[in-house]
Design an enzyme around this catalytic site. Structure first.
Site, mmCIF file in Angstrom:
data_model
loop_
_atom_site.group_PDB
_atom_site.id
_atom_site.type_symbol
_atom_site.label_atom_id
_atom_site.label_comp_id
_atom_site.label_asym_id
_atom_site.label_seq_id
_atom_site.Cartn_x
_atom_site.Cartn_y
_atom_site.Cartn_z
ATOM 1 N N ASP A 215 0.863 -1.186 0.000
ATOM 2 C CA ASP A 215 0.000 0.000 0.000
ATOM 3 C C ASP A 215 0.894 1.228 0.000
ATOM 4 O O ASP A 215 2.012 1.196 0.541
ATOM 5 C CB ASP A 215 -0.886 0.004 1.256
ATOM 6 C CG ASP A 215 -2.047 -0.979 1.140
ATOM 7 O OD1 ASP A 215 -2.137 -1.663 0.108
ATOM 8 O OD2 ASP A 215 -2.857 -1.052 2.086
ATOM 9 N N ASP A 217 0.528 3.901 1.648
ATOM 10 C CA ASP A 217 0.506 4.676 2.895
ATOM 11 C C ASP A 217 1.175 3.956 4.072
ATOM 12 O O ASP A 217 1.033 4.375 5.217
ATOM 13 C CB ASP A 217 -0.943 5.060 3.250
ATOM 14 C CG ASP A 217 -1.883 3.862 3.236
ATOM 15 O OD1 ASP A 217 -1.400 2.706 3.250
ATOM 16 O OD2 ASP A 217 -3.119 4.080 3.207
ATOM 17 N N TRP A 277 -13.415 -1.602 -1.731
ATOM 18 C CA TRP A 277 -12.547 -1.895 -0.581
ATOM 19 C C TRP A 277 -12.852 -3.264 0.052
ATOM 20 O O TRP A 277 -14.003 -3.622 0.270
ATOM 21 C CB TRP A 277 -12.735 -0.783 0.467
ATOM 22 C CG TRP A 277 -11.842 -0.953 1.661
ATOM 23 C CD1 TRP A 277 -10.591 -0.459 1.824
ATOM 24 C CD2 TRP A 277 -12.163 -1.682 2.846
ATOM 25 N NE1 TRP A 277 -10.091 -0.854 3.040
ATOM 26 C CE2 TRP A 277 -11.035 -1.600 3.685
ATOM 27 C CE3 TRP A 277 -13.278 -2.422 3.259
ATOM 28 C CZ2 TRP A 277 -10.999 -2.208 4.936
ATOM 29 C CZ3 TRP A 277 -13.242 -3.038 4.495
ATOM 30 C CH2 TRP A 277 -12.095 -2.915 5.335
ATOM 31 N N GLU A 280 -10.032 -8.689 -0.930
ATOM 32 C CA GLU A 280 -9.024 -9.230 -1.873
ATOM 33 C C GLU A 280 -7.829 -9.824 -1.128
ATOM 34 O O GLU A 280 -7.284 -10.850 -1.533
ATOM 35 C CB GLU A 280 -8.602 -8.157 -2.885
ATOM 36 C CG GLU A 280 -7.488 -7.210 -2.463
ATOM 37 C CD GLU A 280 -7.851 -6.265 -1.329
ATOM 38 O OE1 GLU A 280 -9.044 -6.125 -1.017
ATOM 39 O OE2 GLU A 280 -6.928 -5.668 -0.734
ATOM 40 N N ASP A 281 -7.451 -9.220 0.016
ATOM 41 C CA ASP A 281 -6.303 -9.758 0.770
ATOM 42 C C ASP A 281 -6.648 -11.106 1.407
ATOM 43 O O ASP A 281 -5.802 -12.002 1.494
ATOM 44 C CB ASP A 281 -5.800 -8.744 1.823
ATOM 45 C CG ASP A 281 -6.918 -8.108 2.618
ATOM 46 O OD1 ASP A 281 -8.107 -8.427 2.375
ATOM 47 O OD2 ASP A 281 -6.617 -7.297 3.516
ATOM 48 N N MET A 307 0.850 3.616 9.318
ATOM 49 C CA MET A 307 0.033 3.942 8.143
ATOM 50 C C MET A 307 -0.363 5.399 8.248
ATOM 51 O O MET A 307 -0.764 5.857 9.318
ATOM 52 C CB MET A 307 -1.220 3.070 8.070
ATOM 53 C CG MET A 307 -1.932 3.216 6.717
ATOM 54 S SD MET A 307 -3.567 2.473 6.638
ATOM 55 C CE MET A 307 -4.561 3.796 7.317
ATOM 56 N N HIS A 310 -5.902 8.434 6.980
ATOM 57 C CA HIS A 310 -6.672 8.968 5.840
ATOM 58 C C HIS A 310 -8.112 8.539 5.951
ATOM 59 O O HIS A 310 -8.429 7.574 6.666
ATOM 60 C CB HIS A 310 -6.069 8.469 4.523
ATOM 61 C CG HIS A 310 -6.127 6.967 4.361
ATOM 62 N ND1 HIS A 310 -7.242 6.296 3.921
ATOM 63 C CD2 HIS A 310 -5.195 6.001 4.626
ATOM 64 C CE1 HIS A 310 -6.993 5.000 3.890
ATOM 65 N NE2 HIS A 310 -5.759 4.790 4.328
HETATM 66 N N1 UDP Z 1 -5.482 3.226 -3.069
HETATM 67 C C1 UDP Z 1 -5.222 4.365 -3.823
HETATM 68 N N2 UDP Z 1 -6.227 5.191 -4.160
HETATM 69 C C2 UDP Z 1 -7.525 4.959 -3.787
HETATM 70 C C3 UDP Z 1 -7.772 3.806 -3.014
HETATM 71 C C4 UDP Z 1 -6.737 2.982 -2.637
HETATM 72 O O1 UDP Z 1 -4.083 4.649 -4.169
HETATM 73 O O2 UDP Z 1 -8.404 5.744 -4.135
HETATM 74 C C5 UDP Z 1 -4.390 2.278 -2.775
HETATM 75 C C6 UDP Z 1 -3.347 2.836 -1.843
HETATM 76 O O3 UDP Z 1 -2.122 2.232 -2.135
HETATM 77 C C7 UDP Z 1 -3.856 2.360 -0.525
HETATM 78 C C8 UDP Z 1 -4.345 0.968 -0.835
HETATM 79 O O4 UDP Z 1 -4.894 1.110 -2.160
HETATM 80 O O5 UDP Z 1 -2.883 2.389 0.480
HETATM 81 C C9 UDP Z 1 -5.361 0.381 0.132
HETATM 82 O O6 UDP Z 1 -6.445 1.254 0.308
HETATM 83 P P1 UDP Z 1 -6.760 1.913 1.726
HETATM 84 O O7 UDP Z 1 -5.551 2.654 2.170
HETATM 85 O O8 UDP Z 1 -8.016 2.728 1.626
HETATM 86 O O9 UDP Z 1 -7.005 0.656 2.639
HETATM 87 P P2 UDP Z 1 -6.928 0.573 4.232
HETATM 88 O O10 UDP Z 1 -6.330 1.837 4.768
HETATM 89 O O11 UDP Z 1 -8.303 0.416 4.719
HETATM 90 O O12 UDP Z 1 -6.094 -0.617 4.501
HETATM 91 MN MN MN Z 2 -4.592 2.889 4.052
#
Ligand code: UDP
Ligand code: MN
Length: 364
Positions: A215, A217, A277, A280-281, A307, A310
């Site tokens: 990811d 973030d 969302w 998939e994992d 992380m 966001h």
């Molecule tokens: N992501 C992105 N743009 C989006 C949605 C998701 O780039 O509009 C990518 C990004 O790498 C992100 C990852 O998909 O870290 C997982 O999504 P998210 O961070 O929303 O998942 P969570 O924080 O819930 O694990």
């Molecule tokens: Mn995230």
């Protein structure tokens, strides 16, 4: 009195001349013995290549694994030696990097409040080649690692990721490249399909043997959490701040994971049909288990990571079909995966820090 003085001065001058003569002879004799004792020293100096030559010989693939010389695997302190010391050759054979990099520093300070910009990251990482590529200059990396990041509208997060990860990956002595896979258009996001695209695109460029799916973030808080593959698929983001520095559940395989090419192919890659969302994992976890693999993980201490906070992105709402889908992985994994992947490359942007590949992956 004057005569006595003249006599003494004459004696003094003579003594000086004799002493100077003796010193000269001494110097010549010392130089002669020094030269005859170690003629190889001078040949060796000629063999020391400038940094850029060592690097080039590696990029042109003249470097090989292991060392061969008269005494087996003897290693000198400079970490590179010659095939035959008595041979004066230009080609340098690099030793493979150690299992654990000596450059690691352990726990790291990771904050997302300091301002960061890409120019600063470029300046901080002068050794990077186009496409965010790097390989150690003084040893042959143990693995060729492609790092795949699913991406859309997260420029702020990408800056921090690059700022923290590039120095870490270099200290880990990896031969690596960064692939930011950007979903084109405004349709629902599909993380796993983008990761499949990253795998396929990275392999078009270089013979990678390990793939890190990360990811954008998530940043590790300890550089001993090496971004490389092991004999089993590896989950790297095991102790995240947002989950109180522990696994949210035992089967969790989200965030950052590592898989060798063989492991990835064994599970037919990732599912292509998880739009939005979640889920998939868990599908990927199921695939690994159904193919008889186990998850390896670093300790909770070394696996700590942050992380960037966001809110949920637009067009990445929770997928209502995810529960139904993860119940059918065993049936779907044979037909849905890397073998059935269809996409269209829209644009490839090469920067010193990354390759950004924009792709049309269709819609749900
Ligand atoms: N992501 C992105 N743009 C989006 C949605 C998701 O780039 O509009 C990518 C990004 O790498 C992100 C990852 O998909 O870290 C997982 O999504 P998210 O961070 O929303 O998942 P969570 O924080 O819930 O694990
Ligand atoms: Mn995230």
């Amino acid at each position: 009195m004057r005569e006595l003085l003249q006599l003494n001065l004459g004696f003094f001058t003579k003594s000086c001349l004799v002493l100077g003569f003796l010193c000269g002879i001494h110097l010549i004799v010392a130089l002669f013995f020094y030269l005859s004792e170690s003629p190889l020293k001078f040949m060796s100096y000629r063999q020391i290549l400038p940094f850029s030559d060592i690097f080039n010989s590696q990029t042109h693939k003249t470097a090989v694994f292991g060392i061969q010389n008269g005494t087996g695997t003897e290693v000198d302190e400079k970490k590179w030696i010659y095939t035959n010391r008595s041979d004066v050759k230009d080609d340098v054979v690099l030793e493979s990097c150690p299992e654990t990099s000596p450059l690691l520093v352990g726990p790291l300070r990771v904050e997302f409040s300091d301002p960061v910009n890409l120019d600063m990251v470029r300046k901080n990482n002068p050794q990077l080649l186009m496409g965010g590529r790097y390989k150690p200059s003084d040893c042959v990396a143990l693995q060729k690692v492609a790092i795949i990041i699913p991406f859309r509208n997260r420029g702020e997060h990408l800056k921090y990721w690059l700022y923290y990860l590039h120095p870490i990956l270099q200290r880990q002595q990896l031969d690596y490249g960064i692939y930011v896979i950007q979903q084109d258009g405004e349709d629902t996001f599909n993380r796993a399909k983008l990761l499949n695209v990253g795998y396929a695109e990275a392999l078009k460029e270089y013979d990678y043997d390990c793939f890190i799916f990360s990811d954008v973030d998530i940043v590790p808080m300890d550089d001993r959490n090496t971004y490389k593959c092991s004999s089993q698929p590896r989950h790297l983001s095991v102790s995240m701040d947002k989950f109180g520095f522990r696994l949210p559940y035992k089967q969790y395989f989200g965030g950052v994971s590592a898989m060798s090419k063989e492991q990835f192919q064994k599970i037919n890659g990732f599912p292509n049909n998880y739009w939005g969302w979640g889920g998939e994992d868990d599908d990927i976890f199921n695939r690994l288990v159904f193919r008889g693999m186990k998850i390896s993980r670093p300790s909770g201490d070394i696996g700590k990571c942050r992380m960037i906070r966001h809110s949920r992105d637009k067009k990445n709402e929770p997928n209502p079909q995810r529960f139904k889908r993860i119940n059918h992985t065993r049936q779907t994994m044979n037909t849905d995966g890397i073998k059935s992947l269809i996409y269209k490359v829209i644009d490839i942007e090469k920067d010193q820090l990354y390759s950004k590949i924009t792709v049309d992956i269709g819609k749900p």
